[in-house]
Scaffold this motif. Sequence first.
Motif, short mmCIF file in Angstrom:
data_model
loop_
_atom_site.label_atom_id
_atom_site.label_comp_id
_atom_site.label_asym_id
_atom_site.label_seq_id
_atom_site.Cartn_x
_atom_site.Cartn_y
_atom_site.Cartn_z
N THR A 159 11.73 -6.43 0.39
CA THR A 159 12.53 -6.51 1.61
C THR A 159 11.67 -7.12 2.72
N ARG A 160 12.28 -7.33 3.88
CA ARG A 160 11.54 -7.92 4.99
C ARG A 160 10.61 -6.91 5.68
N SER A 161 10.74 -5.63 5.33
CA SER A 161 9.96 -4.59 5.98
C SER A 161 8.88 -4.06 5.05
N ASP A 162 7.61 -4.16 5.47
CA ASP A 162 6.52 -3.59 4.69
C ASP A 162 6.71 -2.10 4.48
N GLU A 163 7.14 -1.41 5.54
CA GLU A 163 7.27 0.04 5.48
C GLU A 163 8.37 0.46 4.50
N ARG A 214 5.39 -0.03 -9.93
CA ARG A 214 5.96 -0.36 -8.63
C ARG A 214 5.15 -1.48 -7.99
N ILE A 215 5.86 -2.54 -7.59
CA ILE A 215 5.23 -3.69 -6.95
C ILE A 215 5.83 -3.83 -5.55
N ALA A 216 4.97 -4.01 -4.55
CA ALA A 216 5.45 -4.14 -3.17
C ALA A 216 4.89 -5.40 -2.53
N ARG A 217 5.76 -6.10 -1.81
CA ARG A 217 5.30 -7.23 -0.99
C ARG A 217 4.93 -6.69 0.39
N LEU A 218 3.69 -6.94 0.81
CA LEU A 218 3.22 -6.51 2.13
C LEU A 218 2.74 -7.73 2.90
N ARG A 219 3.19 -7.84 4.14
CA ARG A 219 2.86 -9.01 4.94
C ARG A 219 1.87 -8.71 6.06
N HIS A 220 1.98 -7.57 6.68
CA HIS A 220 1.15 -7.31 7.86
C HIS A 220 -0.31 -7.19 7.44
N TYR A 248 -2.24 -3.84 6.64
CA TYR A 248 -2.17 -3.16 5.35
C TYR A 248 -3.05 -3.84 4.30
N LEU A 249 -3.53 -5.05 4.60
CA LEU A 249 -4.31 -5.81 3.63
C LEU A 249 -5.80 -5.72 3.87
N GLU A 250 -6.18 -5.28 5.07
CA GLU A 250 -7.61 -5.15 5.38
C GLU A 250 -8.23 -4.03 4.54
N PRO A 251 -9.43 -4.24 4.02
CA PRO A 251 -10.08 -3.22 3.17
C PRO A 251 -10.15 -1.85 3.83
N ILE A 252 -10.43 -1.81 5.15
CA ILE A 252 -10.62 -0.50 5.78
C ILE A 252 -9.30 0.27 5.95
N TRP A 253 -8.16 -0.44 5.80
CA TRP A 253 -6.87 0.23 5.95
C TRP A 253 -6.14 0.41 4.63
N ARG A 254 -6.78 0.09 3.54
CA ARG A 254 -6.08 0.17 2.26
C ARG A 254 -5.65 1.59 1.93
N GLU A 255 -6.37 2.58 2.47
CA GLU A 255 -5.99 3.96 2.20
C GLU A 255 -4.66 4.32 2.84
N ASP A 275 1.55 0.19 -7.20
CA ASP A 275 0.61 -0.27 -8.24
C ASP A 275 0.03 -1.63 -7.93
N VAL A 276 0.89 -2.53 -7.44
CA VAL A 276 0.47 -3.91 -7.19
C VAL A 276 0.97 -4.34 -5.82
N VAL A 277 0.09 -4.90 -5.01
CA VAL A 277 0.46 -5.43 -3.70
C VAL A 277 0.47 -6.95 -3.78
N ILE A 278 1.57 -7.55 -3.35
CA ILE A 278 1.70 -9.00 -3.29
C ILE A 278 1.77 -9.41 -1.83
N SER A 279 0.91 -10.31 -1.41
CA SER A 279 0.94 -10.82 -0.04
C SER A 279 1.17 -12.33 -0.09
N PRO A 280 2.44 -12.77 0.01
CA PRO A 280 2.73 -14.21 -0.09
C PRO A 280 1.98 -15.04 0.94
N GLU A 281 1.86 -14.51 2.17
CA GLU A 281 1.21 -15.29 3.20
C GLU A 281 -0.25 -15.57 2.86
#
Length: 460
Positions: free
Chosen positions: A73-77, A95-101, A104-111, A118-124
């Motif tokens: 969906t258009r919302s990461d949350e 479970r696979i999620a697309r995350l854009r912001h 959520y992709l920075e190493p320090i915020w992965r928690e 299970d899998v994060v996809i970041s198209p950008e």
Amino acid sequence: MKVIICGAGQVGTTIARHLAMEGNDVTVIDASAEAARRADESYDVRGMVGFASHPEALRRAGAREADLLIAVTRSDEVNMVACQVAHALFHVKRRIARLRHHGYLEPIWREARPPPVDVVISPEVEVARGVARRLRTPGAFDMVPLADGKVQLLGIHCDDASCGIAGARLGQLRQAAEGRGYVVVALVREGRAFVPGPDDQVACGDDVYVIAQPEHVDSVMAVFGHREQAARRVVIVGGGNVGLHLARMLKRDALVSLKVIEHGAERAAHIAETLGSGTVVLQGDALDRELLEEANIAEVDTLVAVTNDDETNIFVSVLAKRAGCGRVITLVNKASYAPVVDSLGIDAVVSPSSITISSILRHVRRGAVAQIYQLRGDFGEVIEARALAGSRLVSAPLGEVGVPAGMLIGAVVRDGRAFIPDAATTVAPGDDIIAVMAYTAREAAEALIALPGSAPGQGA
């Protein structure tokens, strides 16, 4: 396999179509009744109205029996919560999620991401990486490293005046492929893409996909008439997520002079602050000729148009080329624009949906297949697969195992070394193969790779 896709946008519906074509049971959920209806009527899938993160919507979609949930969906949350609910309440296996912001992709915020993703996809991020690869390989409209960089997939336009192999039979080229360091694996001619046979020829004006050994890339590009230098002066049009990710990547190269054009004043200020000194940020409409002149577009090596609007990307690319810009790379979401774009002199087109689909299918497929890349024209894909003991692939030399029409094995990786095989090559168990296959040849190709008695796509 039963699959639930959350989000009926372009990415969600395209993934749904691909998975349905492979015989999967697919349900698409979207909050928009119109979007759900279009998915239901356009593809062999079930479209359903509902909020993807609501337990009741997932229950009605059949989450208790689902093998896989893909949240795009258009919302990461919403995507993260949908994965959480699917895991906690319905025990969906993957479970696979697309995350854009980027937060959520920075190493320090992965928690901050819930473990059930299970899998994060970041198209950008993937699109930005793809553009950066193209900038490092000037003259190629596509470049994908495969087998941990041991081989590369190159998309090259065969220039009318200087393509050294125009008219040559591909069977003859293949016989000397190992010495040349490349093999032609697909052709795109007048909008039609196909896997060539030994009697086919490369024609001037073709778009050609080749698999090449990295040490031979420069000579391969020269054979096709491309001797361009790597871009040192780059303008990025569009300061959204893709543009900002790309700018950050290019900032690491001290030899690149970078300018960013962003329409929104607030966003332009944010980009300038984020990138810091050394990057010029121009605020305004990139379709304004005066702004392009301020960016000194006539002296720019490469312009990259990555706004959220296809039409803006296309028109600014055309204006830049006419103003004297050396090369343009254009982000285009709508597949229907592809025939038009090819006729406008645009050097390379980036499709976010194709990149996202390739990323997701890589995690959906199981067994022997380790990597997938969707080819331009949506006619087929390049796969990286492990040769399994007991499969037909390892039973005899390649010339005798019955490689189906529409499939071509371009490289074999053995003991850490990649080489281009010929008809006498016998693939050994444990080897990795790089192959291109048209979708029409998928079942026969999977039967060649899979173990006897295993389901298609499952491998072992």
